[in-house]
Design an enzyme around this catalytic site. Structure first.
Site, short mmCIF file in Angstrom:
data_model
loop_
_atom_site.label_atom_id
_atom_site.label_comp_id
_atom_site.label_asym_id
_atom_site.label_seq_id
_atom_site.Cartn_x
_atom_site.Cartn_y
_atom_site.Cartn_z
N TYR A 60 -4.22 1.28 4.96
CA TYR A 60 -5.39 1.42 4.07
C TYR A 60 -6.58 2.01 4.83
O TYR A 60 -7.15 1.37 5.70
CB TYR A 60 -5.77 0.06 3.45
CG TYR A 60 -4.66 -0.58 2.65
CD1 TYR A 60 -3.70 0.18 1.99
CD2 TYR A 60 -4.55 -1.97 2.55
CE1 TYR A 60 -2.68 -0.41 1.26
CE2 TYR A 60 -3.52 -2.57 1.83
CZ TYR A 60 -2.59 -1.77 1.19
OH TYR A 60 -1.57 -2.36 0.47
N HIS A 125 5.98 -2.36 5.09
CA HIS A 125 5.17 -1.74 4.03
C HIS A 125 5.89 -0.58 3.33
O HIS A 125 6.14 0.44 3.93
CB HIS A 125 3.86 -1.23 4.65
CG HIS A 125 2.79 -0.90 3.64
ND1 HIS A 125 1.51 -0.58 4.01
CD2 HIS A 125 2.81 -0.83 2.29
CE1 HIS A 125 0.79 -0.33 2.94
NE2 HIS A 125 1.56 -0.47 1.87
P1 NAD Z 1 -5.51 -3.45 -8.59
O1 NAD Z 1 -4.62 -3.37 -9.77
O2 NAD Z 1 -5.84 -4.77 -8.05
O3 NAD Z 1 -6.83 -2.62 -8.94
C1 NAD Z 1 -7.85 -2.42 -8.01
C2 NAD Z 1 -9.01 -1.70 -8.68
O4 NAD Z 1 -9.56 -2.52 -9.70
C3 NAD Z 1 -10.14 -1.39 -7.71
O5 NAD Z 1 -10.74 -0.17 -8.08
C4 NAD Z 1 -11.11 -2.52 -7.97
O6 NAD Z 1 -12.43 -2.18 -7.60
C5 NAD Z 1 -10.96 -2.70 -9.46
N1 NAD Z 1 -11.35 -4.05 -9.95
C6 NAD Z 1 -11.06 -5.26 -9.42
N2 NAD Z 1 -11.61 -6.23 -10.16
C7 NAD Z 1 -12.27 -5.64 -11.18
C8 NAD Z 1 -13.04 -6.13 -12.26
N3 NAD Z 1 -13.23 -7.42 -12.47
N4 NAD Z 1 -13.55 -5.22 -13.13
C9 NAD Z 1 -13.35 -3.89 -12.96
N5 NAD Z 1 -12.65 -3.37 -11.94
C10 NAD Z 1 -12.10 -4.23 -11.06
O7 NAD Z 1 -4.83 -2.53 -7.46
P2 NAD Z 1 -4.66 -2.64 -5.89
O8 NAD Z 1 -5.97 -2.86 -5.22
O9 NAD Z 1 -3.84 -1.47 -5.51
O10 NAD Z 1 -3.75 -3.91 -5.67
C11 NAD Z 1 -4.22 -5.13 -5.16
C12 NAD Z 1 -3.87 -5.35 -3.71
O11 NAD Z 1 -2.46 -5.56 -3.58
C13 NAD Z 1 -4.15 -4.17 -2.76
O12 NAD Z 1 -5.52 -4.13 -2.41
C14 NAD Z 1 -3.22 -4.48 -1.63
O13 NAD Z 1 -3.76 -5.52 -0.84
C15 NAD Z 1 -1.99 -5.00 -2.37
N6 NAD Z 1 -1.01 -3.92 -2.68
C16 NAD Z 1 0.06 -3.75 -1.83
C17 NAD Z 1 0.97 -2.73 -2.06
C18 NAD Z 1 2.13 -2.56 -1.12
O14 NAD Z 1 2.32 -3.37 -0.24
N7 NAD Z 1 2.92 -1.53 -1.27
C19 NAD Z 1 0.81 -1.87 -3.15
C20 NAD Z 1 -0.25 -2.08 -4.01
C21 NAD Z 1 -1.15 -3.12 -3.76
#
Ligand code: NAD
Length: 321
Positions: A60, A125
């Site tokens: 990230y 990952h």
């Molecule tokens: P997500 O679906 O959690 O969406 C994140 C987005 O939503 C960001 O733009 C954030 O600012 C916004 N958001 C959060 N709360 C909000 C609210 N209350 N109102 C409006 N917007 C809001 O997607 P993500 O961040 O990709 O997934 C969560 C976490 O999971 C990642 O940060 C990561 O730590 C993990 N992840 C891991 C993998 C992997 O291992 N391959 C893949 C995807 C995500």
């Protein structure tokens, strides 16, 4: 714990993890630029409100997210043993490398950036971009050595295609991989994670579900340019956003609460980059914990709009995986 966020067991790991987890990818500017002070304040606010689970990766922001999270952890208002820290290995800004040598070095680098002596979880990952046989025969054994050395507590695997989890879990020694981190498969538009829940439970694997806002498709804001969803899915999610907006409701809240209803999932990881988002999401999560009534009417309308694209996903990783 302040605020009443529940703790759930993470499979057989013995870890008790908050039902809402802090996703660290926004700290690497994956969803737009975030000021370091805002990022650190978000982490602190999350801890203050009872979130005890923080997930990040060297990928990230090409190590930026780990560095920023490390700065935040230096002054986090809870002791190290009271929070669960998860990072990853094998995926980097420069590409993929699941070799024993690279992941071993990678964990040391992560510990340094994060300012800690161990991480509770280390995930391979996005395994579908590597050779799954290498994950089984080389990466997991290397991580087990790090476990023996006390640098990591539990091993997990993350990725998009659910079959890749099965491939690895069917082949590694029992108890070596204890957790899966699935993303974009348990949200308003996609519930395909449910297909493998019985299989994972039978094996005692802890389930982390990430991206309940479908990596921004259901956040109510414009999703990032790199978002890999087919346009059909993006268009349908936009329509769902409009349905909510027309009623003055937040699709992000609906989507988060929808994802958190399932107690087979230990934690739902949401990416957050401001104190306001943390507060909104914790509030929504506590409502779920307290069994508050959902907006069933709105949910029905949104599900109707998303029905034509239900479980529509995109390809990820090597063809053979
Ligand atoms: P997500 O679906 O959690 O969406 C994140 C987005 O939503 C960001 O733009 C954030 O600012 C916004 N958001 C959060 N709360 C909000 C609210 N209350 N109102 C409006 N917007 C809001 O997607 P993500 O961040 O990709 O997934 C969560 C976490 O999971 C990642 O940060 C990561 O730590 C993990 N992840 C891991 C993998 C992997 O291992 N391959 C893949 C995807 C995500």
């Amino acid at each position: 714990m302040a605020g009443g966020l529940g703790l759930r067991e993470l499979g057989g790991t013995g870890l008790k993890i908050s039902s809402l987890g802090f996703g660290g990818s926004p700290l690497g500017n994956l969803f737009g630029s975030v000021k370091e002070e805002d990022a650190i304040a978000s982490v602190h606010e999350a801890a203050r409100l009872g979130i005890n689970f923080f997930d990040v990766s060297p990928y990230y922001g090409d190590t930026l997210a780990e560095t920023v999270l490390g700065k935040a952890l230096k002054s986090i208002p809870i002791p190290r043993e009271d929070y669960v820290l998860s990072t990853k290995c094998g995926r980097y800004g420069s590409g993929f490398d699941f070799s024993a040598e690279r992941v071993t070095k990678s964990v040391d680098e992560s510990l340094q950036r994060l300012n800690v002596t161990y991480v509770d979880l280390i995930h391979c990952h996005d395994i579908e971009f590597g050779s799954l046989d290498q994950i089984v025969t080389e990466t997991v054994p290397a991580l087990q050595k790090l476990k023996d050395a006390g640098k990591v507590r539990h091993i997990g695997i993350s990725g998009l295609p659910l079959n890749a989890f099965r491939y690895v879990l069917d082949r590694v020694p029992k108890g070596s991989v204890e957790v899966v981190l699935s993303y974009c498969h348990y949200s308003l538009n996609d519930t395909s994670l449910l297909e493998i829940v019985p299989y994972l439970q039978e094996k005692g694997i802890g389930i982390i579900s990430a991206s309940p806002l479908s990596m921004g498709l259901l956040s109510g804001q414009t999703p990032p340019e790199w978002h890999p969803a087919p346009s059909e899915l993006k268009v349908a999610c936009n329509k769902a956003i409009e349905v909510c907006k027309a009623q003055g409701k937040s699709i992000a809240k609906l989507a988060l609460q929808y994802a958190m209803r399932n107690h087979d999932i230990a934690t739902t990881l949401v990416g957050m980059n401001s104190i306001e988002q943390v507060q909104e999401n914790v509030k929504a999560a506590i409502e779920v914990e307290q069994g508050a009534k959902y907006d069933e009417e709105l949910l029905k309308e949104v599900e109707k709009v998303l029905q034509p694209v239900k479980n529509l996903t995109w390809s990820s990783g090597r063809d053979e995986n």
